[in-house]
Design an enzyme around this catalytic site. Sequence first.
Site, PDB file in Angstrom:
ATOM      1  N   GLN A  40     -21.996 -28.179  -9.783  1.00 28.56           N
ATOM      2  CA  GLN A  40     -23.158 -28.979  -9.413  1.00 28.56           C
ATOM      3  C   GLN A  40     -22.972 -29.504  -7.980  1.00 28.56           C
ATOM      4  O   GLN A  40     -22.255 -28.873  -7.214  1.00 28.56           O
ATOM      5  CB  GLN A  40     -23.382 -30.124 -10.424  1.00 28.56           C
ATOM      6  CG  GLN A  40     -23.900 -29.650 -11.781  1.00 28.56           C
ATOM      7  CD  GLN A  40     -22.831 -29.066 -12.692  1.00 28.56           C
ATOM      8  OE1 GLN A  40     -21.812 -29.663 -12.929  1.00 28.56           O
ATOM      9  NE2 GLN A  40     -23.085 -27.878 -13.219  1.00 28.56           N
TER      10      GLN A  40
ATOM     11  N   ASP B 271     -25.676 -25.302  -6.189  1.00 31.92           N
ATOM     12  CA  ASP B 271     -26.006 -23.969  -5.669  1.00 31.92           C
ATOM     13  C   ASP B 271     -25.817 -23.848  -4.164  1.00 31.92           C
ATOM     14  O   ASP B 271     -26.504 -23.085  -3.490  1.00 31.92           O
ATOM     15  CB  ASP B 271     -27.460 -23.573  -6.033  1.00 31.92           C
ATOM     16  CG  ASP B 271     -27.683 -23.602  -7.527  1.00 31.92           C
ATOM     17  OD1 ASP B 271     -26.727 -23.323  -8.276  1.00 31.92           O
ATOM     18  OD2 ASP B 271     -28.823 -23.903  -7.958  1.00 31.92           O
TER      19      ASP B 271
ATOM     20  N   HIS C  72     -22.115 -19.775 -10.636  1.00 29.62           N
ATOM     21  CA  HIS C  72     -21.510 -19.523  -9.326  1.00 29.62           C
ATOM     22  C   HIS C  72     -21.494 -18.023  -9.065  1.00 29.62           C
ATOM     23  O   HIS C  72     -20.938 -17.256  -9.847  1.00 29.62           O
ATOM     24  CB  HIS C  72     -20.080 -20.084  -9.289  1.00 29.62           C
ATOM     25  CG  HIS C  72     -20.031 -21.575  -9.483  1.00 29.62           C
ATOM     26  ND1 HIS C  72     -18.866 -22.281  -9.624  1.00 29.62           N
ATOM     27  CD2 HIS C  72     -21.023 -22.492  -9.558  1.00 29.62           C
ATOM     28  CE1 HIS C  72     -19.150 -23.572  -9.764  1.00 29.62           C
ATOM     29  NE2 HIS C  72     -20.453 -23.721  -9.743  1.00 29.62           N
TER      30      HIS C  72
ATOM     31  N   LYS D  42     -20.724 -22.737  -3.579  1.00 30.06           N
ATOM     32  CA  LYS D  42     -19.337 -23.155  -3.868  1.00 30.06           C
ATOM     33  C   LYS D  42     -18.505 -21.991  -4.381  1.00 30.06           C
ATOM     34  O   LYS D  42     -17.349 -21.810  -4.001  1.00 30.06           O
ATOM     35  CB  LYS D  42     -19.332 -24.282  -4.931  1.00 30.06           C
ATOM     36  CG  LYS D  42     -20.073 -25.531  -4.504  1.00 30.06           C
ATOM     37  CD  LYS D  42     -20.138 -26.555  -5.620  1.00 30.06           C
ATOM     38  CE  LYS D  42     -20.966 -26.119  -6.806  1.00 30.06           C
ATOM     39  NZ  LYS D  42     -22.399 -25.958  -6.536  1.00 30.06           N
TER      40      LYS D  42
HETATM   41  P1  GDP Z   1     -22.881 -22.253  -6.357  1.00 33.29           P
HETATM   42  O1  GDP Z   1     -23.437 -22.672  -7.654  1.00 33.29           O
HETATM   43  O2  GDP Z   1     -22.655 -23.418  -5.429  1.00 33.29           O
HETATM   44  O3  GDP Z   1     -21.655 -21.395  -6.476  1.00 33.29           O
HETATM   45  O4  GDP Z   1     -24.011 -21.367  -5.641  1.00 33.29           O
HETATM   46  P2  GDP Z   1     -24.905 -20.209  -6.352  1.00 33.29           P
HETATM   47  O5  GDP Z   1     -24.074 -19.001  -6.503  1.00 33.29           O
HETATM   48  O6  GDP Z   1     -25.596 -20.732  -7.539  1.00 33.29           O
HETATM   49  O7  GDP Z   1     -26.028 -20.026  -5.256  1.00 33.29           O
HETATM   50  C1  GDP Z   1     -25.721 -19.663  -3.952  1.00 33.29           C
HETATM   51  C2  GDP Z   1     -26.496 -18.378  -3.637  1.00 33.29           C
HETATM   52  O8  GDP Z   1     -26.371 -18.090  -2.268  1.00 33.29           O
HETATM   53  C3  GDP Z   1     -25.946 -17.155  -4.356  1.00 33.29           C
HETATM   54  O9  GDP Z   1     -26.982 -16.270  -4.593  1.00 33.29           O
HETATM   55  C4  GDP Z   1     -24.948 -16.587  -3.366  1.00 33.29           C
HETATM   56  O10 GDP Z   1     -24.722 -15.192  -3.530  1.00 33.29           O
HETATM   57  C5  GDP Z   1     -25.673 -16.856  -2.082  1.00 33.29           C
HETATM   58  N1  GDP Z   1     -24.852 -17.082  -0.898  1.00 33.29           N
HETATM   59  C6  GDP Z   1     -23.747 -17.851  -0.746  1.00 33.29           C
HETATM   60  N2  GDP Z   1     -23.408 -17.927   0.560  1.00 33.29           N
HETATM   61  C7  GDP Z   1     -24.314 -17.175   1.230  1.00 33.29           C
HETATM   62  C8  GDP Z   1     -24.536 -16.895   2.621  1.00 33.29           C
HETATM   63  O11 GDP Z   1     -23.822 -17.358   3.493  1.00 33.29           O
HETATM   64  N3  GDP Z   1     -25.606 -16.077   2.911  1.00 33.29           N
HETATM   65  C9  GDP Z   1     -26.413 -15.541   1.952  1.00 33.29           C
HETATM   66  N4  GDP Z   1     -27.399 -14.757   2.332  1.00 33.29           N
HETATM   67  N5  GDP Z   1     -26.240 -15.824   0.661  1.00 33.29           N
HETATM   68  C10 GDP Z   1     -25.220 -16.637   0.309  1.00 33.29           C
HETATM   69  P1  IMO Z   2     -23.916 -25.135  -9.874  1.00 30.28           P
HETATM   70  O1  IMO Z   2     -22.481 -25.426 -10.233  1.00 30.28           O
HETATM   71  C1  IMO Z   2     -28.022 -26.537  -9.560  1.00 30.28           C
HETATM   72  C2  IMO Z   2     -29.358 -29.419 -12.574  1.00 30.28           C
HETATM   73  C3  IMO Z   2     -30.436 -28.967 -13.535  1.00 30.28           C
HETATM   74  C4  IMO Z   2     -31.139 -30.296 -13.759  1.00 30.28           C
HETATM   75  C5  IMO Z   2     -29.996 -31.304 -13.774  1.00 30.28           C
HETATM   76  C6  IMO Z   2     -29.488 -31.650 -15.168  1.00 30.28           C
HETATM   77  O2  IMO Z   2     -24.339 -23.736 -10.051  1.00 30.28           O
HETATM   78  O3  IMO Z   2     -24.212 -25.689  -8.507  1.00 30.28           O
HETATM   79  P2  IMO Z   2     -28.022 -30.342 -16.969  1.00 30.28           P
HETATM   80  O4  IMO Z   2     -28.244 -29.043 -17.648  1.00 30.28           O
HETATM   81  O5  IMO Z   2     -26.755 -30.412 -16.178  1.00 30.28           O
HETATM   82  O6  IMO Z   2     -28.172 -31.516 -17.882  1.00 30.28           O
HETATM   83  O7  IMO Z   2     -29.236 -30.461 -15.921  1.00 30.28           O
HETATM   84  O8  IMO Z   2     -28.941 -30.703 -13.048  1.00 30.28           O
HETATM   85  N1  IMO Z   2     -28.159 -28.562 -12.521  1.00 30.28           N
HETATM   86  C7  IMO Z   2     -27.878 -27.732 -11.510  1.00 30.28           C
HETATM   87  N2  IMO Z   2     -28.598 -27.410 -10.421  1.00 30.28           N
HETATM   88  N3  IMO Z   2     -26.798 -26.016  -9.745  1.00 30.28           N
HETATM   89  C8  IMO Z   2     -26.053 -26.356 -10.814  1.00 30.28           C
HETATM   90  O9  IMO Z   2     -24.757 -25.974 -10.961  1.00 30.28           O
HETATM   91  C9  IMO Z   2     -26.603 -27.214 -11.787  1.00 30.28           C
HETATM   92  N4  IMO Z   2     -26.156 -27.715 -12.971  1.00 30.28           N
HETATM   93  C10 IMO Z   2     -27.110 -28.556 -13.390  1.00 30.28           C
HETATM   94  O10 IMO Z   2     -31.275 -28.007 -12.960  1.00 30.28           O
HETATM   95  O11 IMO Z   2     -31.944 -30.592 -12.647  1.00 30.28           O
HETATM   96 MG    MG Z   3     -25.109 -22.295  -8.867  1.00 34.88          MG
END
Ligand code: GDP
Ligand code: IMO
Ligand code: MG
Length: 423
Positions: free
Chosen positions: A224, A13, A41, A16
């Site tokens: 991840q 999270d 994502h 990416k």
């Molecule tokens: P990923 O799994 O690595 O793609 O990340 P996620 O989408 O799960 O979580 C990142 C969160 O941060 C999401 O809610 C995005 O919309 C938000 N986000 C990403 N970059 C920024 C930033 O620079 N500023 C803010 N405020 N939010 C961001």
């Molecule tokens: P993105 O791509 C954050 C975490 C779960 C748990 C552990 C194992 O959005 O960054 P699983 O279901 O994979 O067996 O869970 O990994 N986890 C993540 N945490 N972002 C993710 O993906 C995750 N994918 C799995 O919360 O701790």
């Molecule tokens: Mg994510």
Amino acid sequence: MSNTIVVGAQWGDEGKGKIVDYLTENTDVVVRAAGGNNAGHTVINNGTKYILHLIPSGILWEGKVCVIGNGVVMDPLGLIEEMNKLRAQGVKITPENLLISETAHLVMPYHRGLDQAREAKRGDKKIGTTGRGIGPAYADKVERGGLRTILLKQPEVFAAELRERIDLHNETLRAAGVAEVPAEETVVRMLEAARILAPHITNTAVYCHEAIRAGKNLLFEGAQGTYLDIDHGTYPFVTSSNTTSGGACTGSGVPPRMIDKVVAVAKAYTTRVGSGPFVTENENIGDMLHNMGREFGATTGRARRCGWLDAVLVRYAVMINGADELAITNLDGLDGLDTVQICTAYTLRGETLNHPPSTAADLEACEPVYETHQGWRQDLSGIKNFADLPPLAKAYLKRVEELTGARVSLLGVGPSRDQTLVA
Ligand code: GDP
Ligand code: IMO
Ligand code: MG
């Protein structure tokens, strides 16, 4: 030609999806090489929010090809649901712009049941998985009992193999007191899913190599993060795949010598969902971010645990991934603070550590060594150029570069595509 891997430097999270979306403009092919629909994502563009689980974020750009590589575990029903949701948002998805590897493994409904059963059995030692069946699907793959995507093109063989696996796994589900998977109903649903997905399924390794020979640019979208990697993460509180840069090669069939650059993505602070050690966890930061409506999981909706930036982790992630560059996201999350802290080292039983210890128990016992920086106390979300950042924010980023050994090349000051600054 230039091929780039994007990985998460923390516990997932990191943003990416947003960074990959930004980099896709200058890319031809976007490849997912590991994980499954445990990923979530988020990409926001022109006020529309898209959440991607299995499909690379590049799908939001017209004219780009997206690949689900062999290292991914693919839930056919989850993928169809995701395709339908994106199509309802106006995204074009065809067998020409979404290719699925023939050798990616399938996540079947019994894997979800097994995930649930194993978590229940772990009690208070539970991992806090996303419940998507990821661990059991990878376990079947490694145990050599998995079903691969190519079967979706061979309905009769698929039906027979699936019946056999359902029988086998139902024994375990029954013993664990978890609902069994109804065999015939599941076979019917999967054959229907197979019919829908079959036109997308191909040898994606051959496709990637042909694209490289034709001078195209490939971008690998990590899922991840480094500390969820099955080898390098905080085992056993990890996912079941190699989420680090090496996984992009094994999970796609594109060899290391064809990779030109690795970009590690890190938040300006740290978050984690699920259980496991988190040295810089800080409830006040969590409350602040949650009150801003931020840091709720894109896949499960769970509130993410939050804390200060842990430079020990990011430094080690830069090393393990061979990252040339850092993309720092969510810098704007720290806008309101008088002081900002960075963890520069740990102490463990009186000793100073500059890299994370190898067991979750030792990491749990580590104390953070912090240095304190003055906050910039300014809303960064409207800033369009790196040069216009307040000096204190620049100083924070400079220090992150010094502590981690990688250059900050991209910066996020908001969730939208246009809130990305080039350093
Ligand atoms: P990923 O799994 O690595 O793609 O990340 P996620 O989408 O799960 O979580 C990142 C969160 O941060 C999401 O809610 C995005 O919309 C938000 N986000 C990403 N970059 C920024 C930033 O620079 N500023 C803010 N405020 N939010 C961001
Ligand atoms: P993105 O791509 C954050 C975490 C779960 C748990 C552990 C194992 O959005 O960054 P699983 O279901 O994979 O067996 O869970 O990994 N986890 C993540 N945490 N972002 C993710 O993906 C995750 N994918 C799995 O919360 O701790
Ligand atoms: Mg994510």
